[in-house]
Write a protein that holds these residues in place. Structure first.
Motif, short mmCIF file in Angstrom:
data_model
loop_
_atom_site.label_atom_id
_atom_site.label_comp_id
_atom_site.label_asym_id
_atom_site.label_seq_id
_atom_site.Cartn_x
_atom_site.Cartn_y
_atom_site.Cartn_z
N LEU A 187 0.85 -1.19 0.00
CA LEU A 187 0.00 0.00 0.00
C LEU A 187 0.88 1.23 0.00
O LEU A 187 1.95 1.25 0.60
N THR A 188 0.42 2.27 -0.68
CA THR A 188 1.11 3.55 -0.61
C THR A 188 0.87 4.16 0.77
O THR A 188 -0.01 3.73 1.51
N ALA A 189 1.65 5.21 1.09
CA ALA A 189 1.47 5.87 2.38
C ALA A 189 0.06 6.44 2.49
O ALA A 189 -0.57 6.35 3.55
N ARG A 190 -0.46 7.01 1.42
CA ARG A 190 -1.81 7.57 1.44
C ARG A 190 -2.85 6.47 1.64
O ARG A 190 -3.79 6.62 2.42
N GLN A 191 -2.69 5.36 0.93
CA GLN A 191 -3.63 4.25 1.09
C GLN A 191 -3.61 3.69 2.50
O GLN A 191 -4.66 3.40 3.08
N ALA A 192 -2.40 3.55 3.09
CA ALA A 192 -2.30 3.05 4.46
C ALA A 192 -2.97 4.00 5.44
O ALA A 192 -3.64 3.57 6.38
N SER A 193 -2.81 5.30 5.21
CA SER A 193 -3.43 6.30 6.10
C SER A 193 -4.95 6.22 6.02
O SER A 193 -5.64 6.23 7.04
N VAL A 194 -5.47 6.13 4.81
CA VAL A 194 -6.91 6.03 4.63
C VAL A 194 -7.44 4.75 5.25
O VAL A 194 -8.46 4.74 5.94
N LEU A 195 -6.73 3.65 5.05
CA LEU A 195 -7.15 2.37 5.59
C LEU A 195 -7.17 2.39 7.12
O LEU A 195 -8.09 1.87 7.76
N SER A 196 -6.18 3.01 7.73
CA SER A 196 -6.13 3.10 9.19
C SER A 196 -7.31 3.90 9.72
O SER A 196 -7.93 3.53 10.72
N HIS A 234 -8.11 -7.86 5.65
CA HIS A 234 -7.13 -8.42 4.72
C HIS A 234 -5.77 -7.76 4.90
O HIS A 234 -4.73 -8.42 4.97
N ALA A 235 -5.76 -6.42 5.01
CA ALA A 235 -4.51 -5.68 5.15
C ALA A 235 -3.78 -6.04 6.44
O ALA A 235 -2.56 -6.22 6.45
N VAL A 236 -4.52 -6.18 7.52
CA VAL A 236 -3.91 -6.51 8.80
C VAL A 236 -3.36 -7.92 8.78
O VAL A 236 -2.24 -8.19 9.23
N ARG A 237 -4.13 -8.85 8.24
CA ARG A 237 -3.69 -10.25 8.21
C ARG A 237 -2.40 -10.41 7.42
O ARG A 237 -1.61 -11.30 7.68
N HIS A 238 -2.20 -9.54 6.42
CA HIS A 238 -1.02 -9.67 5.57
C HIS A 238 0.06 -8.64 5.89
O HIS A 238 0.98 -8.44 5.12
N GLY A 239 -0.07 -7.99 7.04
CA GLY A 239 0.99 -7.09 7.50
C GLY A 239 1.15 -5.85 6.67
O GLY A 239 2.25 -5.30 6.58
N LEU A 240 0.08 -5.38 6.03
CA LEU A 240 0.18 -4.20 5.16
C LEU A 240 -0.05 -2.90 5.91
O LEU A 240 0.24 -1.82 5.39
#
Length: 211
Positions: free
Chosen positions: A151-160, A204-210
């Motif tokens: 994930l990009t930094a922006r995608q990770a921020s949005v996901l969080s 999904h992101a958490v399970r895969h360490g993203l």
């Protein structure tokens, strides 16, 4: 000797009974306590090991030790003395449900068994919040992407922020961008993770360490 526990029979008139849940408690320093809690929760000892679908329960100091050398397949519940972010990630990747020993009660064990037998694509909020506190640390197994989509930094921020329950408008305000931009990022996340919905994307992101 491995102990097995079977669910008590349903009350008369309750309708067709589901297949009984059988717990197989592996020998360990905490097995006796788990067995006692299971009995107080209304579970009775069975003389033989369960068949397919048996829920294996392992008590250990931490998740890494609980999973070490485990050939078992099927539902798995881990009861561990310490449970940190790394432990939660390891448990999620193994498809296991994890409980802290300090939190072991009749209710929490029954809920963990239910989650193990009937897994859900989302992650309970307390676990998710703990996982998203900070990121993967150097040396953490989750820090190694292993070829998984990044994930990009922006995608990770949005996901969080999605995981914290914020809607698109609030995310836009917090990140200083337009709501249209947030919607586009959410679509990118869904496509990259092949997620069905927002909760599934976070899980999904958490399970895969993203994140």
């Amino acid at each position: 000797m491995t102990a097995t526990l079977a669910a008590a029979p349903p009350a008369p008139g309750a309708g067709p009974a589901p297949a009984p849940v059988v717990l197989r408690i592996t020998p360990s320093h905490g097995a006796d306590r788990v067995r006692g809690v299971a009995r107080r929760a209304g579970l009775a000892c069975a003389p033989e090991h369960g068949g397919p679908g048996t829920v294996t329960v392992v008590a250990a100091a931490d998740v890494a030790r609980a999973l070490r050398g485990r050939p078992d397949t099927g539902p798995l519940v881990l009861v561990c003395d310490t449970v940190g972010r790394t432990d939660l990630r390891l448990a999620l990747r193994a498809g296991a449900v994890v409980l802290r020993t300090a939190d072991l009660t009749e209710e929490s064990l029954a809920a963990a068994v239910c989650r193990a037998v009937h897994p859900h694509p989302s992650i309970p909020y307390p676990e998710l919040s703990h996982l998203l506190t900070g990121g993967a640390r150097p040396g953490d197994p989750a820090a190694d992407g292993g070829g998984r989509p990044a994930l990009t930094a922006r995608q990770a921020s949005v996901l969080s922020l999605m995981a914290e329950g914020y809607g698109n408008a609030d995310i836009a305000l917090l990140l200083g961008c337009s709501e249209h931009t947030v919607k586009n990022v959410v679509y990118e996340i869904m496509a990259r993770l092949q997620a069905r919905n927002r909760a599934h994307a976070v899980a999904h992101a958490v399970r895969h360490g993203l994140v």
